[in-house]
Motif scaffolding. Structure first.
Motif, PDB file in Angstrom:
ATOM      1  N   PHE A   1       0.896  -1.042  -0.072  1.00  0.00           N
ATOM      2  CA  PHE A   1       0.727   0.146  -0.028  1.00  0.00           C
ATOM      3  C   PHE A   1       0.884   1.050   0.341  1.00  0.00           C
ATOM      4  O   PHE A   1       1.853   1.358  -0.181  1.00  0.00           O
ATOM      5  CB  PHE A   1      -0.638   0.232   1.622  1.00  0.00           C
ATOM      6  N   VAL A   2       0.232   2.434  -0.410  1.00  0.00           N
ATOM      7  CA  VAL A   2       1.164   3.846  -0.256  1.00  0.00           C
ATOM      8  C   VAL A   2       0.680   4.290   1.439  1.00  0.00           C
ATOM      9  O   VAL A   2      -0.397   4.265   1.520  1.00  0.00           O
ATOM     10  CB  VAL A   2       0.692   4.307  -1.661  1.00  0.00           C
ATOM     11  N   GLU A   3       0.578   6.117   0.972  1.00  0.00           N
ATOM     12  CA  GLU A   3       0.695   6.585   2.122  1.00  0.00           C
ATOM     13  C   GLU A   3      -1.098   6.490   2.072  1.00  0.00           C
ATOM     14  O   GLU A   3      -1.000   7.315   3.591  1.00  0.00           O
ATOM     15  CB  GLU A   3       2.321   7.883   1.676  1.00  0.00           C
ATOM     16  N   GLU A   4      -1.071   7.361   1.397  1.00  0.00           N
ATOM     17  CA  GLU A   4      -2.485   7.294   0.626  1.00  0.00           C
ATOM     18  C   GLU A   4      -3.345   6.597   1.797  1.00  0.00           C
ATOM     19  O   GLU A   4      -4.732   6.941   1.948  1.00  0.00           O
ATOM     20  CB  GLU A   4      -3.030   7.915  -0.517  1.00  0.00           C
ATOM     21  N   CYS A   5      -3.183   5.479   1.887  1.00  0.00           N
ATOM     22  CA  CYS A   5      -3.975   4.139   2.261  1.00  0.00           C
ATOM     23  C   CYS A   5      -3.852   3.945   3.515  1.00  0.00           C
ATOM     24  O   CYS A   5      -4.466   3.791   4.071  1.00  0.00           O
ATOM     25  CB  CYS A   5      -3.051   2.839   1.596  1.00  0.00           C
ATOM     26  N   ALA A   6      -3.214   5.061   4.393  1.00  0.00           N
ATOM     27  CA  ALA A   6      -3.531   4.712   5.526  1.00  0.00           C
ATOM     28  C   ALA A   6      -4.092   4.767   6.737  1.00  0.00           C
ATOM     29  O   ALA A   6      -5.002   4.600   7.218  1.00  0.00           O
ATOM     30  CB  ALA A   6      -1.951   5.481   6.081  1.00  0.00           C
ATOM     31  N   SER A   7      -5.050   5.867   5.896  1.00  0.00           N
ATOM     32  CA  SER A   7      -6.407   5.946   6.400  1.00  0.00           C
ATOM     33  C   SER A   7      -7.669   6.056   5.641  1.00  0.00           C
ATOM     34  O   SER A   7      -8.884   6.546   6.477  1.00  0.00           O
ATOM     35  CB  SER A   7      -6.311   7.942   6.945  1.00  0.00           C
ATOM     36  N   CYS A   8      -7.322   5.140   5.335  1.00  0.00           N
ATOM     37  CA  CYS A   8      -8.658   4.941   4.505  1.00  0.00           C
ATOM     38  C   CYS A   8      -9.027   3.401   5.101  1.00  0.00           C
ATOM     39  O   CYS A   8      -8.562   2.348   5.186  1.00  0.00           O
ATOM     40  CB  CYS A   8      -8.390   3.807   2.581  1.00  0.00           C
ATOM     41  N   VAL A   9     -10.757   4.083   4.646  1.00  0.00           N
ATOM     42  CA  VAL A   9     -11.650   2.753   5.690  1.00  0.00           C
ATOM     43  C   VAL A   9     -11.973   1.767   5.443  1.00  0.00           C
ATOM     44  O   VAL A   9     -12.623   0.484   5.305  1.00  0.00           O
ATOM     45  CB  VAL A   9     -12.907   3.162   5.337  1.00  0.00           C
TER      46      VAL A   9
END
Length: 259
Positions: free
Chosen positions: A227-235
């Motif tokens: 996963f990439v950094e943008e995925c960290a907070s993805c529900v």
């Protein structure tokens, strides 16, 4: 492709089969083309049936060999309870498919092979790999399958893994999934209306329409999945395919956390 005799691999596979856990749920063969030496390979599949009777077996093949009735009959005679041929159909237009595989007449042989397999009651999955040469036609391809091949057992719509020859031909193949999002949605709707079983592989949820999320699966092997950094907070992260870490990854402009 290399001009070498690599049939020794089949002997190694035979020796390995007794070592595989009897509870292994699935086993996949890929290549190259597994049916290049079809008499030996069908014997290997028969040994899979005997050594691993509870293991589903999937064979990734271009399907062209099945245009030969002798090969289809040998496949049928294996009598494996859960054996499926996974065959790419890149477009509903012959010259596009033939261009992608770089073989004139490949489309006709592939479709004939699918028809012969289904005529003998065998399991068939159609795979559509989505790249710049195929994605612009994905709606038409899905509609064609829905009309002409609705009896196949599964259709997999697959995001491209940018590795191998895909890197060498990157300028010809790369397309942002956002640019075919609507076409993919329309294609899935056409297959669903025909009651064809569908899966979407290798595409993160943020780059496909929410209406097709029920078909999107976690398809990337764990050893090359990230996963990439943008995925960290993805529900949706726990349900998302994520990304290939292999080859030369390319990132869509649509990648963003879903809240």
């Amino acid at each position: 492709p290399k001009d070498i005799d690599d049939r020794w691999m089949l002997d190694e596979i035979r020796e390995s089969l007794p070592l595989i856990d009897k509870n292994t749920p699935t086993l996949t063969f890929t290549g190259g083309e597994p049916l290049s030496d079809w008499p030996e390979f069908t014997c290997v599949l028969a040994e899979c049936r005997d050594e691993l009777p509870n293991t589903a077996v999937q064979v990734l093949t271009n399907g062209r060999a099945f245009s030969n009735s002798e090969i289809v009959n040998a496949w049928q005679n294996i009598k494996h309870p859960n054996l499926i041929a996974a065959i790419p159909v890149y477009a509903s237009v012959d010259h596009i498919h033939d261009y992608v595989v770089q073989a004139k007449g490949a489309f006709d042989e592939t479709i004939l092979g699918i028809l012969k397999l289904k005529d003998r009651g065998q399991l068939v999955q159609i795979r559509i790999v989505l790249h710049a040469q195929t994605a612009p036609f994905v709606t038409e391809t899905c509609r064609w399958i829905a009309r002409n091949l609705p009896f196949v057992d599964h259709v997999a719509l697959m995001g491209l893994e940018n590795t191998g020859f895909a890197i060498a031909n990157e300028n010809l193949l790369w397309i942002d999934p956002m640019d075919y999002q609507d076409s993919l949605t329309a294609g899935v709707e056409a297959l669903a209306a025909a009651r064809v079983k569908i899966s979407i592989y290798n595409l993160p949820r943020c780059v496909i329409s929410r209406s097709v999320w029920p078909y999107a699966v976690q398809s990337i092997s764990d050893w090359k999945n990230g996963f990439v950094e943008e995925c960290a907070s993805c529900v949706e992260k726990k349900r998302c395919s994520g990304f290939f870490t292999s080859g030369r990854p390319r990132q869509s402009r649509g990648i963003a956390a879903i809240h």
